[in-house]
Design a protein around this motif. Structure first.
Motif, PDB file in Angstrom:
ATOM      1  N   PHE A  82      23.647  39.114  32.221  1.00 38.85           N
ATOM      2  CA  PHE A  82      24.832  39.917  31.912  1.00 38.85           C
ATOM      3  C   PHE A  82      24.830  40.343  30.445  1.00 38.85           C
ATOM      4  O   PHE A  82      24.590  39.537  29.550  1.00 38.85           O
ATOM      5  N   GLY A 141      28.053  51.601  42.871  1.00 41.66           N
ATOM      6  CA  GLY A 141      28.358  50.199  42.618  1.00 41.66           C
ATOM      7  C   GLY A 141      27.187  49.486  41.960  1.00 41.66           C
ATOM      8  O   GLY A 141      27.358  48.734  40.992  1.00 41.66           O
ATOM      9  N   TYR A 142      25.993  49.771  42.462  1.00 36.75           N
ATOM     10  CA  TYR A 142      24.807  49.130  41.902  1.00 36.75           C
ATOM     11  C   TYR A 142      24.557  49.600  40.475  1.00 36.75           C
ATOM     12  O   TYR A 142      24.098  48.820  39.625  1.00 36.75           O
ATOM     13  N   GLU A 187      18.860  51.807  43.527  1.00 39.29           N
ATOM     14  CA  GLU A 187      19.138  51.250  44.857  1.00 39.29           C
ATOM     15  C   GLU A 187      17.855  51.136  45.685  1.00 39.29           C
ATOM     16  O   GLU A 187      17.555  50.085  46.258  1.00 39.29           O
ATOM     17  N   LEU A 224      25.840  46.931  33.355  1.00 36.36           N
ATOM     18  CA  LEU A 224      26.422  45.790  32.649  1.00 36.36           C
ATOM     19  C   LEU A 224      25.413  44.676  32.390  1.00 36.36           C
ATOM     20  O   LEU A 224      25.747  43.621  31.881  1.00 36.36           O
ATOM     21  N   GLU A 225      24.150  44.932  32.762  1.00 32.29           N
ATOM     22  CA  GLU A 225      23.126  43.917  32.520  1.00 32.29           C
ATOM     23  C   GLU A 225      22.443  44.140  31.180  1.00 32.29           C
ATOM     24  O   GLU A 225      22.550  45.213  30.592  1.00 32.29           O
ATOM     25  N   LYS A 276      26.828  47.668  38.210  1.00 35.98           N
ATOM     26  CA  LYS A 276      26.262  46.331  37.998  1.00 35.98           C
ATOM     27  C   LYS A 276      25.086  46.398  37.021  1.00 35.98           C
ATOM     28  O   LYS A 276      24.997  45.611  36.078  1.00 35.98           O
ATOM     29  N   THR A 277      24.172  47.365  37.256  1.00 33.43           N
ATOM     30  CA  THR A 277      22.988  47.468  36.395  1.00 33.43           C
ATOM     31  C   THR A 277      23.371  47.786  34.954  1.00 33.43           C
ATOM     32  O   THR A 277      22.788  47.249  34.012  1.00 33.43           O
TER      33      THR A 277
END
Lengths: 301, 321
Positions: free
Chosen positions: B74, B54-55, A140, B61-62, B58-59
């Protein structure tokens, strides 16, 4: 049945075992503190007798400090790390207090739909080890390009759910709901009721939250390691101690050979001892409140 | 599931029954005031908890960027596969379980035993001992580590004789001999942690009413029976809480194995615990998706333990409603 004799045998066993454990706990600490006052020659020669206590001298401290504070390209890095720790741990503690008091009050004395959800999130995050989130926090902070700066560390340290829980319990147990009702009847809004009445009876919980937050922040290792390692000037003292260990000829002769300063065990012990002093100060300052708040603080942070 | 102790604590809170009907319907002004007062905390909760999670999702799943394909993009669950199939993954959990298997029982026995001893010693002696047991806890984190480097290094340790007796001459031998590490970690964490838990459990013991203890004593219970049949059952929620908190703590071990490796001239595995493995993914391999995936795995485990504590320990019973 020799009641009195068995009782005194049991009592003797109890007192002896308690004293035994106490000695086991105190001796290493006494030896370690003595180490901070010793010379490396004395340590290597095994002088000083029992725990090295015979080897202690103020001149050793002066020499060791010159070495510890001489660390870094221009020296003075250790003092800088201490200042950084004061900034992030103190800033984080202030933020924790500013956020926790109104939040604890709202959860304890106001009724709103999400109350139980907020309380549950607080409890769960409170009992989770904060290390688990360090890598996500790094990602973050990295995303906003602030890695290596002190303010994100202080901001994240301000998130202190245990403080919110302490405040919640505090307002639940010390502020009668009738008082809130009466103030409302006088025409005060909810925020003003907190401001004029809630804050008046908050001294105890302010000290408790600030104390626990400061100690947790000061001893935090993983978060500053992940967020501040890239900037040597902006590290905290916990990361700094790791660097001093890494630069000690005891554990890393090749690195240490290239340095002007020599960091043996007395120097490392002194640096550690100095890094503990702020904790000692806040503990002494908060002691009165800690003892009184024992029942409230029955749950560990 | 409120326990007797929880009831005792909540009696000090005003639970005015006549006002109940009012609490069912929250007033708009009350709701608005609550959110204003909560706003600083909610901001910090977002910054320090919810957004990073949350981040991280997201990360995770990259795709990790590679020299051939620096764009990322992705990647589905590929990062989780990377983590699960990593040759160190299972080892790190085995290491943690091996440590927990040794440490948790010793820790619990120490906490219960010493807290009961203190509770059986009213007056100045008991409170002095409680303070003494608490002192090592003030040496938290890296300070505790440096203290243990002092104890573990046979060259200067006050327990030098012990090290020579077991055939250890250097700190590297002391730390890196096969199978030593769980025991050393146990000693370090016990020394650092037992005192504050004694204070917690002692707080629970002090909540037992004098009448209960007197009644048991009148029935002829001796000190052992009193501890075993009266005190232990009453403080059970505290013990469950302590066990689960320490379990969660064990999963995130980082500082001790990381820095012991440093003082043992890198003779230990670099990634000995799951947290160290996550750190390595992030800062040695620069594989942030894998690091995020590792964090999420640990998060799920500790979140599960956290929910158990909150719902099953009986210490966080609701105040009312």
């Amino acid at each position: 049945m020799t009641g009195i004799e068995t009782w005194s045998a049991g009592r003797l066993a109890r007192v002896v075992s308690m004293l035994f454990v106490a000695v086991l706990f105190l001796l290493p600490i006494a030896g370690f503190v003595a180490m901070a006052f010793r010379s490396n020659d004395g340590v290597e020669a095994g002088e000083g007798g029992f725990l090295g206590l015979g080897d202690i001298a103020w001149s050793n401290v002066q020499y060791s400090w010159s070495q510890v504070n001489g660390f870094g390209p221009e020296g003075g890095l250790f003092s800088r790390w201490l200042m950084n720790s004061l900034v992030v741990a103190g800033g984080g503690a202030i933020l924790a207090v500013v956020a926790a008091l109104p939040a604890g009050y709202a959860m304890a004395r106001l009724r709103f739909r999400a109350r139980r959800a907020v309380l549950l999130i607080t409890l769960v995050t409170m009992v989770m080890p904060n290390t688990v989130l360090v890598i996500p926090l790094f990602l973050e902070v990295n995303a906003v390009g602030a890695v290596g700066q002190l303010w994100p560390v202080a901001l994240i340290m301000g998130f202190f759910p245990f403080g919110v829980y302490l405040s919640y319990i505090h307002y639940l147990t010390t502020m009668p709901r009738e008082l809130v009702e009466a103030a409302r009847l006088d025409g005060l809004g909810e925020v003003l009721v907190f401001w004029w009445i809630g804050l008046r009876i908050s001294k105890q919980v302010v000290v408790l939250v600030a104390f626990f937050a400061f100690v947790a922040n000061w001893t935090n290792f993983f978060l500053p390691l992940a967020l501040l390692s890239s900037n040597q000037n902006n590290q905290t003292v916990s990361i700094g101690l790791q660097q001093l260990i890494g630069a000690s000829p005891l554990f890393n002769p090749t690195v240490a050979a290239g340095l002007d300063v020599k960091l043996y065990m007395p120097q490392l012990a002194l640096a550690t001892f100095i890094s503990m002093l702020p904790l000692l100060v806040v503990f002494l300052g908060a002691q009165r409140f800690l003892i009184r708040g024992e029942t409230v603080g029955a749950v560990k942070g | 599931m409120a326990t007797a102790l929880m009831d005792k604590r909540s009696t000090s809170a005003p639970t005015a029954k006549p006002q109940r009907h009012r609490t069912k319907t929250s007033r708009p002004s009350e709701t608005r005031g609550a959110w204003i007062l909560l706003s600083p905390y909610v901001v910090l909760l977002l910054v320090g908890g919810i957004i990073p999670v949350g981040y991280a999702v997201k990360t995770a799943l990259e795709k990790p960027p590679t020299p051939l394909d620096p764009s990322g993009g992705f990647g589905g669950v590929a990062s989780f596969k990377t983590v699960f199939t990593d040759f160190r993954f299972l080892d790190t959990f085995q290491n943690v379980f091996a440590t927990l298997a040794i440490w948790l029982p010793i820790m619990m026995i120490g906490i219960v035993g010493l807290a009961l001893l203190i509770h059986a010693s009213p007056g100045r002696f008991g409170s002095t001992m409680r303070f003494v047991y608490y002192i090592p806890g003030a040496l938290a984190g890296i300070a505790n580590l440096v203290l243990w480097v002092y104890l573990l290094n046979p060259a200067q340790s006050p327990i030098e004789g012990f090290w020579h007796a077991v055939g250890v001459d250097t700190i590297k031998q002391a730390v890196a001999a096969p199978g030593h590490l769980p025991f050393i970690l146990t000693a370090m964490m016990f020394f650092q942690g037992v005192g504050s838990w004694i204070v917690v459990v002692n707080g629970g013991l002090n909540g037992i009413s004098d009448e209960t203890l007197e009644a048991a004593a009148l029935d002829g219970a001796n000190a052992w029976q009193l501890a075993w049949h009266v005190k232990l059952p009453i403080i059970r929620p505290w013990l469950g809480y302590a066990a689960l908190m320490n379990l969660a703590y064990g999963f995130q071990l980082f500082l001790e194995p990381q820095l012991l490796d440093q003082v043992a001239s890198n003779a230990l595995p670099d990634q000995w615990t799951p947290t160290q493995l996550g750190y390595a993914f992030a800062f040695s391999n620069y594989n942030f998706p894998a690091a995020a995936a590792m964090s999420l795995i640990l998060l799920v485990i500790t979140l599960g333990i956290g929910l158990l504590i909150v719902f099953r320990s009986g210490l966080f019973g609701e105040d009312d409603s």
